[in-house]
Enzyme design. Structure first.
Site, mmCIF file in Angstrom:
data_model
loop_
_atom_site.group_PDB
_atom_site.id
_atom_site.type_symbol
_atom_site.label_atom_id
_atom_site.label_comp_id
_atom_site.label_asym_id
_atom_site.label_seq_id
_atom_site.Cartn_x
_atom_site.Cartn_y
_atom_site.Cartn_z
ATOM 1 N N ARG A 1 -14.813 -5.783 18.188
ATOM 2 C CA ARG A 1 -15.455 -4.588 17.600
ATOM 3 C C ARG A 1 -14.484 -3.419 17.398
ATOM 4 N NH1 ARG A 1 -18.991 -6.347 21.392
ATOM 5 N NH2 ARG A 1 -20.805 -7.436 20.524
ATOM 6 N N LYS B 1 -8.145 3.248 5.149
ATOM 7 C CA LYS B 1 -8.870 2.223 4.385
ATOM 8 C C LYS B 1 -8.169 0.897 4.613
ATOM 9 C CE LYS B 1 -10.891 4.700 0.452
ATOM 10 N NZ LYS B 1 -10.873 4.830 -1.025
ATOM 11 N N GLU C 1 3.242 6.337 -6.905
ATOM 12 C CA GLU C 1 2.267 7.063 -6.075
ATOM 13 C C GLU C 1 2.858 8.406 -5.626
ATOM 14 O OE1 GLU C 1 -0.801 5.889 -5.740
ATOM 15 O OE2 GLU C 1 -0.637 3.712 -6.028
ATOM 16 N N LYS D 1 -1.210 12.982 1.222
ATOM 17 C CA LYS D 1 -2.279 11.980 1.341
ATOM 18 C C LYS D 1 -3.103 12.242 2.611
ATOM 19 C CE LYS D 1 -4.302 7.675 1.229
ATOM 20 N NZ LYS D 1 -4.258 6.269 0.863
ATOM 21 N N GLU E 1 -14.873 10.135 1.061
ATOM 22 C CA GLU E 1 -14.929 10.277 -0.388
ATOM 23 C C GLU E 1 -16.272 10.834 -0.850
ATOM 24 O OE1 GLU E 1 -12.506 7.012 -1.927
ATOM 25 O OE2 GLU E 1 -13.516 7.287 -3.847
ATOM 26 N N ARG F 1 -11.041 13.188 -2.307
ATOM 27 C CA ARG F 1 -10.293 11.940 -2.075
ATOM 28 C C ARG F 1 -10.204 11.122 -3.364
ATOM 29 N NH1 ARG F 1 -10.158 8.022 3.295
ATOM 30 N NH2 ARG F 1 -8.481 6.735 2.510
ATOM 31 N N ASN G 1 -7.160 8.824 -7.009
ATOM 32 C CA ASN G 1 -7.249 7.757 -8.000
ATOM 33 C C ASN G 1 -6.802 8.186 -9.395
ATOM 34 O OD1 ASN G 1 -8.050 5.547 -6.475
ATOM 35 N ND2 ASN G 1 -10.158 6.294 -6.390
ATOM 36 N N HIS H 1 -5.781 5.622 -11.879
ATOM 37 C CA HIS H 1 -6.177 4.335 -11.321
ATOM 38 C C HIS H 1 -7.302 3.643 -12.075
ATOM 39 C CE1 HIS H 1 -3.445 5.305 -8.121
ATOM 40 N NE2 HIS H 1 -3.781 4.243 -7.409
ATOM 41 N N HIS I 1 -6.502 -0.121 -12.770
ATOM 42 C CA HIS I 1 -7.258 -1.279 -12.289
ATOM 43 C C HIS I 1 -7.586 -2.235 -13.436
ATOM 44 C CE1 HIS I 1 -8.324 1.335 -8.629
ATOM 45 N NE2 HIS I 1 -7.437 0.442 -8.270
ATOM 46 N N HIS J 1 1.142 -2.963 -8.449
ATOM 47 C CA HIS J 1 0.122 -1.911 -8.500
ATOM 48 C C HIS J 1 0.730 -0.598 -9.029
ATOM 49 C CE1 HIS J 1 -3.215 0.649 -7.407
ATOM 50 N NE2 HIS J 1 -2.413 1.381 -6.646
HETATM 51 P P1 NAD Z 1 3.480 -5.923 -0.225
HETATM 52 O O1 NAD Z 1 2.942 -5.675 1.105
HETATM 53 O O2 NAD Z 1 3.124 -7.209 -0.897
HETATM 54 O O3 NAD Z 1 5.066 -5.787 -0.184
HETATM 55 C C1 NAD Z 1 5.835 -6.070 -1.333
HETATM 56 C C2 NAD Z 1 6.951 -7.071 -1.029
HETATM 57 O O4 NAD Z 1 8.002 -6.413 -0.344
HETATM 58 C C3 NAD Z 1 6.521 -8.220 -0.140
HETATM 59 O O5 NAD Z 1 7.164 -9.394 -0.591
HETATM 60 C C4 NAD Z 1 7.073 -7.823 1.233
HETATM 61 O O6 NAD Z 1 7.330 -8.931 2.046
HETATM 62 C C5 NAD Z 1 8.345 -7.138 0.846
HETATM 63 N N1 NAD Z 1 8.848 -6.139 1.777
HETATM 64 C C6 NAD Z 1 8.124 -5.279 2.541
HETATM 65 N N2 NAD Z 1 8.959 -4.411 3.141
HETATM 66 C C7 NAD Z 1 10.214 -4.733 2.764
HETATM 67 C C8 NAD Z 1 11.492 -4.181 3.023
HETATM 68 N N3 NAD Z 1 11.629 -3.080 3.765
HETATM 69 N N4 NAD Z 1 12.566 -4.763 2.471
HETATM 70 C C9 NAD Z 1 12.430 -5.843 1.648
HETATM 71 N N5 NAD Z 1 11.258 -6.395 1.338
HETATM 72 C C10 NAD Z 1 10.152 -5.840 1.904
HETATM 73 O O7 NAD Z 1 3.084 -4.811 -1.294
HETATM 74 P P2 NAD Z 1 2.801 -3.239 -1.212
HETATM 75 O O8 NAD Z 1 3.087 -2.761 -2.581
HETATM 76 O O9 NAD Z 1 3.461 -2.607 -0.058
HETATM 77 O O10 NAD Z 1 1.226 -3.173 -0.937
HETATM 78 C C11 NAD Z 1 0.298 -3.681 -1.854
HETATM 79 C C12 NAD Z 1 -1.025 -3.857 -1.146
HETATM 80 O O11 NAD Z 1 -1.444 -2.597 -0.648
HETATM 81 C C13 NAD Z 1 -2.136 -4.371 -2.032
HETATM 82 O O12 NAD Z 1 -2.816 -5.406 -1.370
HETATM 83 C C14 NAD Z 1 -3.057 -3.169 -2.199
HETATM 84 O O13 NAD Z 1 -4.404 -3.537 -2.376
HETATM 85 C C15 NAD Z 1 -2.836 -2.435 -0.902
HETATM 86 N N6 NAD Z 1 -3.131 -1.009 -0.963
HETATM 87 C C16 NAD Z 1 -3.941 -0.485 -0.008
HETATM 88 C C17 NAD Z 1 -4.235 0.875 0.015
HETATM 89 C C18 NAD Z 1 -5.085 1.435 1.103
HETATM 90 O O14 NAD Z 1 -5.446 2.618 1.053
HETATM 91 N N7 NAD Z 1 -5.392 0.663 2.110
HETATM 92 C C19 NAD Z 1 -3.692 1.720 -0.966
HETATM 93 C C20 NAD Z 1 -2.867 1.166 -1.935
HETATM 94 C C21 NAD Z 1 -2.590 -0.194 -1.913
HETATM 95 ZN ZN ZN Z 2 -2.601 3.376 -5.878
#
Ligand code: NAD
Ligand code: ZN
Length: 361
Positions: free
Chosen positions: A111, A133, A175, A217, A227, A232, A236, A239, A243, A256
């Site tokens: 939990r 989130k 971002e 942020k 939100e 908040r 977006n 976005h 999307h 993204h």
């Molecule tokens: P990711 O986690 O896939 O990382 C991108 C790539 O970089 C991966 O292959 C990873 O292994 C590699 N990597 C990570 N750190 C590294 C480093 N220091 N050196 C070399 N390689 C490295 O992608 P991301 O862009 O970080 O995140 C995308 C995800 O985040 C999506 O699933 C998206 O939905 C989510 N997201 C969530 C929120 C939220 O508020 N929770 C906001 C935006 C995005």
């Molecule tokens: Zn974003």
């Protein structure tokens, strides 16, 4: 609702005292993806072991599909078998994928156990690791199953970015620039001036960009956690378009942040088309976005491969629709965004997309 965000190199040394200060035990499940494990495992584990932590290490494949219930289910089993109970916490070391999956597991296991985020991509440091989130994907849609689960701590070490591929740096930078557009004109001007230094990971510019972005942020989230006021939602900016583009690219061919850059170009045109943003500010915004390398080449082709109508249609099937109306975040001027309450005529949206296409072509 807020977390303590620490930006420092090396950020994990002194973790023992920091954890105690925040009421966290020295019993931690550390989750990596394959890449962050290869890159940072030795450093992270050695530091935590030296501080007397008891650890359970988990690793997931470095891909978006790791954000699944199946992956979580397998990791729950390892944790149960290892005797992890409510007295433990979880440390996510990675990009948004590891942060979201780790956060999801922490929010649901027993939990809910505390989570500490240690983001290693620029996107995660400035966006996904902050704000609580956490979600996994469902076959019917991205990020549909999740929680609000604030991290107790966000530990950011900008030196971790040295190994990040350039494409990911620019994706994260989208971002960063977004925060300037929506909340802080001075920051936007500063980003413009130092854009090349930041994307070349030059200190102290990189750390400053991370610090400012993460704090904007965190600020927005603190004021409108669930939100409800529309604040908040300004996160977006770009976005709604992004999307749609990501969907058209089957979530595979566009990062993204790349979709967000293109989406912000559309949103600037829409803000101008609807009479909110002056020609001069539109031009200033476009000049900054033109400095991103990725609207060129393959990314540009991805954008232009689909008709404006197809993009609009795919924006509609986004989960952010509300009674099938599209919601847009617009700019009044650089540093000042708002969520438009009224419905926007499809023709205006199409016009903005057409202009963005002509700009990118
Ligand atoms: P990711 O986690 O896939 O990382 C991108 C790539 O970089 C991966 O292959 C990873 O292994 C590699 N990597 C990570 N750190 C590294 C480093 N220091 N050196 C070399 N390689 C490295 O992608 P991301 O862009 O970080 O995140 C995308 C995800 O985040 C999506 O699933 C998206 O939905 C989510 N997201 C969530 C929120 C939220 O508020 N929770 C906001 C935006 C995005
Ligand atoms: Zn974003």
């Amino acid at each position: 609702m807020s977390s303590t965000i620490i930006v420092n190199t090396p950020v994990l040394s002194g973790a023992g005292a920091l954890y105690r200060k925040h009421g966290l035990t020295a019993k931690t499940v550390v989750i990596f993806d394959e890449n962050t494990r290869n890159l940072f495992r030795d450093q992270v584990i050695a530091t935590l072991e030296a501080e007397g932590f008891r650890l359970l290490e988990l690793t997931v494949p470095a891909r978006e599909t790791s954000k699944s219930l199946n992956a979580a289910y397998r990791l729950y089993a390892t944790m149960i078998e290892a005797g992890v109970d409510r007295s433990w916490n979880l440390l996510a070391v990675g990009g948004g994928v590891v942060g979201d999956l780790g956060g999801f597991i922490a929010a649901s296991y027993y939990r809910g156990i505390p989570v500490v985020q240690c983001p290693t991509t620029l996107l995660a440091m400035t966006d996904s690791a902050i704000g609580g989130k956490v979600a996994i994907n469902h076959p019917l849609g991205k990020n549909l199953i999740g929680f609000f689960h604030m991290p107790e701590l966000v530990l950011i070490d900008p030196s971790f970015l040295r190994t990040l591929p350039e494409r990911e740096i620019f994706a994260g930078m989208a971002e960063v620039v977004k925060y300037g557009f929506i909340a802080d004109r001075t920051f936007l001007d500063w980003l413009e001036e130092h854009f090349d230094r930041i994307t070349a990971l030059k200190e102290p510019f990189l750390t400053e960009a991370v610090r400012r972005s993460s704090s904007i942020k965190a600020d927005v989230v603190e004021k409108d956690f669930r939100e409800t006021t529309g604040l908040r939602a300004t996160l977006n900016f770009g976005h709604t378009f992004a999307h749609g583009l990501e969907k058209l690219a089957e979530y595979r061919y566009l990062r993204h942040g790349e979709a967000v850059t293109l989406g912000m170009i559309c949103a600037l045109w829409l803000s101008n088309g609807l009479g909110y943003l002056s020609e001069k500010d539109l031009q200033g915004g476009l000049d900054l976005l033109a400095r991103f390398r990725f609207p060129k080449g393959v990314i540009k082709r991805r954008f232009l491969a689909h008709s404006s109508e197809a993009l609009l249609e795919n924006m509609f099937s986004d989960k952010k629709k509300l009674d099938s109306k599209l919601r847009f975040v617009l700019l009044k001027k650089p540093g000042e965004a708002f969520l438009l309450e009224e419905n926007v005529d499809d023709r205006e949206v199409l016009k903005a997309i057409e202009r963005a296409r002509a700009f990118v072509a």
